[in-house]
Design a protein around this motif. Structure first.
Motif, PDB file in Angstrom:
ATOM      1  N   GLY A 221      16.121 -25.056  13.116  1.00 13.11           N
ATOM      2  CA  GLY A 221      17.358 -24.602  12.499  1.00 13.11           C
ATOM      3  C   GLY A 221      17.327 -23.109  12.261  1.00 13.11           C
ATOM      4  N   ARG A 222      18.462 -22.556  11.947  1.00 10.23           N
ATOM      5  CA  ARG A 222      18.568 -21.121  11.689  1.00 10.23           C
ATOM      6  C   ARG A 222      17.841 -20.781  10.395  1.00 10.23           C
ATOM      7  NH1 ARG A 222      21.453 -17.336  14.113  1.00 10.23           N
ATOM      8  NH2 ARG A 222      21.929 -15.390  12.986  1.00 10.23           N
ATOM      9  N   PHE A 223      17.007 -19.777  10.431  1.00 14.24           N
ATOM     10  CA  PHE A 223      16.164 -19.441   9.288  1.00 14.24           C
ATOM     11  C   PHE A 223      16.949 -18.659   8.231  1.00 14.24           C
ATOM     12  CE2 PHE A 223      11.392 -19.934  10.113  1.00 14.24           C
ATOM     13  CZ  PHE A 223      11.594 -21.136  10.766  1.00 14.24           C
ATOM     14  N   HIS A 227      17.662 -22.574   4.395  1.00 13.52           N
ATOM     15  CA  HIS A 227      16.794 -23.358   5.291  1.00 13.52           C
ATOM     16  C   HIS A 227      15.328 -23.118   4.973  1.00 13.52           C
ATOM     17  CE1 HIS A 227      15.653 -25.643   8.772  1.00 13.52           C
ATOM     18  NE2 HIS A 227      15.071 -24.607   9.354  1.00 13.52           N
ATOM     19  N   ARG A 228      14.968 -21.891   4.743  1.00 13.66           N
ATOM     20  CA  ARG A 228      13.575 -21.591   4.387  1.00 13.66           C
ATOM     21  C   ARG A 228      13.189 -22.283   3.080  1.00 13.66           C
ATOM     22  NH1 ARG A 228      15.139 -16.323   6.119  1.00 13.66           N
ATOM     23  NH2 ARG A 228      15.381 -15.686   3.937  1.00 13.66           N
ATOM     24  N   ARG A 229      14.113 -22.280   2.119  1.00 10.88           N
ATOM     25  CA  ARG A 229      13.822 -22.930   0.847  1.00 10.88           C
ATOM     26  C   ARG A 229      13.636 -24.438   1.032  1.00 10.88           C
ATOM     27  NH1 ARG A 229      17.505 -20.653  -1.699  1.00 10.88           N
ATOM     28  NH2 ARG A 229      19.148 -22.241  -1.503  1.00 10.88           N
ATOM     29  N   ALA A 230      14.463 -25.043   1.892  1.00  8.97           N
ATOM     30  CA  ALA A 230      14.339 -26.486   2.144  1.00  8.97           C
ATOM     31  C   ALA A 230      13.008 -26.810   2.807  1.00  8.97           C
ATOM     32  CB  ALA A 230      15.497 -26.967   3.009  1.00  8.97           C
ATOM     33  N   ILE A 231      12.570 -25.970   3.739  1.00  7.46           N
ATOM     34  CA  ILE A 231      11.281 -26.183   4.413  1.00  7.46           C
ATOM     35  C   ILE A 231      10.147 -26.176   3.401  1.00  7.46           C
ATOM     36  CG2 ILE A 231       9.610 -25.140   5.987  1.00  7.46           C
ATOM     37  CD1 ILE A 231      11.999 -24.186   7.675  1.00  7.46           C
ATOM     38  N   ALA A 232      10.129 -25.183   2.523  1.00  4.94           N
ATOM     39  CA  ALA A 232       9.043 -25.061   1.557  1.00  4.94           C
ATOM     40  C   ALA A 232       9.126 -26.121   0.463  1.00  4.94           C
ATOM     41  CB  ALA A 232       9.054 -23.661   0.946  1.00  4.94           C
ATOM     42  N   ASP A 233      10.322 -26.291  -0.110  1.00  6.22           N
ATOM     43  CA  ASP A 233      10.468 -27.200  -1.252  1.00  6.22           C
ATOM     44  C   ASP A 233      10.219 -28.657  -0.885  1.00  6.22           C
ATOM     45  OD1 ASP A 233      11.067 -24.981  -2.729  1.00  6.22           O
ATOM     46  OD2 ASP A 233      13.212 -25.401  -2.937  1.00  6.22           O
ATOM     47  N   SER A 234      10.471 -29.035   0.383  1.00  5.40           N
ATOM     48  CA  SER A 234      10.263 -30.431   0.791  1.00  5.40           C
ATOM     49  C   SER A 234       8.810 -30.719   1.128  1.00  5.40           C
ATOM     50  CB  SER A 234      11.144 -30.759   2.008  1.00  5.40           C
ATOM     51  OG  SER A 234      10.743 -30.002   3.141  1.00  5.40           O
ATOM     52  N   ARG A 235       7.976 -29.700   1.098  1.00  5.87           N
ATOM     53  CA  ARG A 235       6.580 -29.874   1.481  1.00  5.87           C
ATOM     54  C   ARG A 235       5.605 -29.654   0.330  1.00  5.87           C
ATOM     55  NH1 ARG A 235       9.286 -28.899   5.989  1.00  5.87           N
ATOM     56  NH2 ARG A 235       8.477 -29.767   7.961  1.00  5.87           N
ATOM     57  N   VAL A 236       5.646 -28.508  -0.275  1.00  7.62           N
ATOM     58  CA  VAL A 236       4.583 -28.144  -1.210  1.00  7.62           C
ATOM     59  C   VAL A 236       4.590 -29.028  -2.461  1.00  7.62           C
ATOM     60  CG1 VAL A 236       3.546 -26.295  -2.550  1.00  7.62           C
ATOM     61  CG2 VAL A 236       4.614 -25.779  -0.339  1.00  7.62           C
ATOM     62  N   GLY A 237       5.684 -29.039  -3.195  1.00  8.75           N
ATOM     63  CA  GLY A 237       5.748 -29.835  -4.422  1.00  8.75           C
ATOM     64  C   GLY A 237       5.582 -31.328  -4.189  1.00  8.75           C
ATOM     65  N   VAL A 286       3.919 -21.007   4.180  1.00 10.93           N
ATOM     66  CA  VAL A 286       4.293 -22.354   3.770  1.00 10.93           C
ATOM     67  C   VAL A 286       3.169 -23.340   4.071  1.00 10.93           C
ATOM     68  CG1 VAL A 286       5.829 -24.302   4.262  1.00 10.93           C
ATOM     69  CG2 VAL A 286       6.778 -22.019   3.939  1.00 10.93           C
ATOM     70  N   VAL A 287       2.612 -23.267   5.269  1.00  8.43           N
ATOM     71  CA  VAL A 287       1.573 -24.223   5.657  1.00  8.43           C
ATOM     72  C   VAL A 287       0.327 -24.041   4.796  1.00  8.43           C
ATOM     73  CG1 VAL A 287       0.092 -25.025   7.519  1.00  8.43           C
ATOM     74  CG2 VAL A 287       2.463 -24.425   8.006  1.00  8.43           C
ATOM     75  N   THR A 288      -0.020 -22.815   4.477  1.00 10.80           N
ATOM     76  CA  THR A 288      -1.173 -22.575   3.618  1.00 10.80           C
ATOM     77  C   THR A 288      -0.983 -23.250   2.258  1.00 10.80           C
ATOM     78  OG1 THR A 288      -1.650 -20.463   4.719  1.00 10.80           O
ATOM     79  CG2 THR A 288      -2.592 -20.798   2.532  1.00 10.80           C
ATOM     80  N   ASN A 289       0.189 -23.090   1.670  1.00  7.03           N
ATOM     81  CA  ASN A 289       0.469 -23.720   0.372  1.00  7.03           C
ATOM     82  C   ASN A 289       0.579 -25.238   0.493  1.00  7.03           C
ATOM     83  OD1 ASN A 289       0.541 -21.224  -0.947  1.00  7.03           O
ATOM     84  ND2 ASN A 289       2.721 -20.944  -0.491  1.00  7.03           N
ATOM     85  N   TRP A 290       1.113 -25.699   1.607  1.00  4.42           N
ATOM     86  CA  TRP A 290       1.252 -27.135   1.889  1.00  4.42           C
ATOM     87  C   TRP A 290      -0.132 -27.796   1.942  1.00  4.42           C
ATOM     88  CZ3 TRP A 290       3.573 -28.722   7.310  1.00  4.42           C
ATOM     89  CH2 TRP A 290       3.869 -30.087   7.329  1.00  4.42           C
ATOM     90  N   GLU A 291      -1.052 -27.177   2.663  1.00  5.33           N
ATOM     91  CA  GLU A 291      -2.399 -27.726   2.761  1.00  5.33           C
ATOM     92  C   GLU A 291      -3.121 -27.678   1.417  1.00  5.33           C
ATOM     93  OE1 GLU A 291      -4.806 -26.261   5.890  1.00  5.33           O
ATOM     94  OE2 GLU A 291      -3.458 -26.926   7.489  1.00  5.33           O
ATOM     95  N   ALA A 292      -2.914 -26.613   0.663  1.00  6.63           N
ATOM     96  CA  ALA A 292      -3.552 -26.520  -0.647  1.00  6.63           C
ATOM     97  C   ALA A 292      -3.074 -27.644  -1.556  1.00  6.63           C
ATOM     98  CB  ALA A 292      -3.265 -25.158  -1.270  1.00  6.63           C
ATOM     99  N   ALA A 293      -1.787 -28.003  -1.449  1.00  9.11           N
ATOM    100  CA  ALA A 293      -1.252 -29.092  -2.262  1.00  9.11           C
ATOM    101  C   ALA A 293      -1.907 -30.414  -1.900  1.00  9.11           C
ATOM    102  CB  ALA A 293       0.265 -29.176  -2.079  1.00  9.11           C
ATOM    103  N   ALA A 294      -2.170 -30.637  -0.615  1.00  6.48           N
ATOM    104  CA  ALA A 294      -2.791 -31.895  -0.177  1.00  6.48           C
ATOM    105  C   ALA A 294      -4.204 -32.035  -0.709  1.00  6.48           C
ATOM    106  CB  ALA A 294      -2.792 -31.978   1.345  1.00  6.48           C
TER     107      ALA A 294
END
Length: 444
Positions: A221-223, A227-237, A286-294
């Motif tokens: 999708g268009r960044f 859209h960027r907020r949806a990508i991050a918010d749906s992953r990290v938290g 985003v991926v760095t924070n996503w992995e840290a959350a896991a």
């Protein structure tokens, strides 16, 4: 007309017949290039009915014949008319499919398919070639897991309705595992549990042996800022909340989706192993924070850094296939950027290994050992489709659709990633080279 064909698989007859009788068998055998979707699966090979969705709102209704049902020797189904949507197919296209299973010896089974239909054999042969490869590879994968004691587990899966989730759930259920789908709506079956991503119920994962966490908003999708907020918010938290819930419920294994976006968008010819440093860019952060959350889960945690997934049912191949089939495909920009890719079924095997291989922890690069440059990908796809690849897409093309940042981090990303940890473990790839993978997925 019709077809009469067979194939020998390396598994006992009872095991093969049981595979066909479990939920998910149709999904695992349905060729992804065909415009067919499963609406409801038969729950009984003796008297059950399956309903498939076809283009134009039509339905294919397949009814099993109780008079032929003889486990573990055979079962049969035939097309039927049941309502207006299924009447055209049911009345105009006769189809009767008999499945037979013959023991060659204690460890090998001949699977025979006899289809009575006016459709010519040449149209049916690619479908059955695909089915036999899928069946043999899936049975072999489950045998490897069983050899390590991985049988009859209860596995919770988030993102179960997505491209990877749908295929993974079908793969696991045909292997004899119970899959609990974590859904956001009211549960419709005993195998669904309602999940609030931001506030999971404390007992959400009670009785679960392992979690596979796939959920997250689509990156395509268009960044824009939203859209960027949806990508991050749906992953990290949500990942952190689910990992903490897994800890409270005593889940032993937590497998989380991740992405090779971790390495940044412009690494050139640098060979990127799991030990490489994170790169630059929005997706890398985003991926760095996503992995840290896991990693907050008190369990064995595996992070699957996924490359460009190949399937005509979704992702980039779904977008590129019609373009290249029309002879309008070509490289993007100068075409020198590395594309680290993975076939959908190989990706399932990597998730499966993360579940059964207790030595796997930390990041795993889910890519094949053979990345290609974008220009080579374009020429290979065009060759498989018997089309030229003469129309390059200038850099401003993706930017019009994805925005400048999206084009830079997605369409023009340059990442030469290697599956070092899998290679060191002698992991078996079903299809490590691009052209055979595309031929299998596209029925060519």
């Amino acid at each position: 007309m019709g077809i009469d064909c067979s194939f020998v698989v390396s598994a006992p007859r009872d095991e093969v017949f049981a595979w066909f009788s479990r939920p998910g068998a149709f999904t695992r055998l349905a060729p992804p290039w065909q415009p067919v979707r499963l609406l409801s699966e038969s729950d009984d090979l003796a008297t059950g009915t399956a309903v498939l969705g076809l283009p134009g709102g039509l339905r294919w209704v397949a009814r099993h014949d109780p008079e032929v049902y003889d486990p573990p020797h055979r079962f049969a189904d035939a097309v039927a008319a049941d309502g207006l949507a299924s009447a055209p197919v049911g009345r105009l296209l006769p189809w009767r499919h008999t499945h037979e299973f013959t023991a060659v010896d204690d460890e090998h089974t001949r699977v025979t398919d006899r289809v009575e239909t006016p459709l010519p054999t040449r149209l049916l042969r690619p479908m059955f070639d695909y089915r036999y490869r899928q069946l043999a590879d899936d049975l072999a994968a489950h045998r490897r897991a069983a050899d390590h004691g991985f049988t009859g587990r209860t596995i919770a899966v988030s993102g179960a309705s997505g491209l990877v989730g749908t295929a993974l759930c079908a793969f696991l259920t045909t292997g004899g595992h119970r899959v609990l789908r974590l859904v956001r709506h009211a549960p419709k079956s005993p195998d669904e549990r309602r999940w609030d991503p931001n506030d999971p119920a404390p007992d959400l994962l009670t009785g679960v042996d392992a979690v596979v966490h796939l959920a997250g908003a689509s990156i395509a999708g268009r960044f824009t800022e939203a859209h960027r907020r949806a990508i991050a918010d749906s992953r990290v938290g949500p990942t952190r909340a689910l990992a903490e819930t897994a800890s409270r419920c005593g889940v032993g294994t937590f497998v989380s989706a991740s992405a090779i976006g971790y390495y940044g968008y412009d690494r050139g010819d640098e060979i990127l192993t799991e030990n490489a440093d994170p790169g630059d860019g929005f997706l890398a952060d985003v991926v760095t924070n996503w992995e840290a959350a896991a990693t907050t889960a008190d369990a064995r945690v595996v992070r699957i850094r996924t490359g460009i997934v190949q399937s005509p049912a979704g992702g980039t191949l779904r977008l590129l296939r019609p373009l290249f089939a029309a002879g309008l495909g070509g490289r993007i920009g100068d075409g020198t950027q590395w594309q680290s890719w993975i076939g959908l079924d190989d990706l399932l095997d990597i998730y499966h290994r993360a579940l059964w291989d207790d030595t796997r922890t930390g990041p795993v690069n889910a890519v094949t050992p053979n990345p290609v440059r974008n220009t080579d990908y374009a020429h290979t796809l065009a060759h498989v489709l018997h089309r030229p690849a003469l129309l390059p897409t200038p850099s401003f093309g993706p930017a019009l659709v994805l925005g400048r940042q999206g084009a830079r981090e997605l369409a023009e990303a340059d990442q030469r990633v290697t599956p070092t940890r899998l290679t060191e473990a002698n992991h078996h790839f079903r299809s490590p080279y691009l052209e055979p993978t595309l031929r299998h997925l596209l029925g060519r």
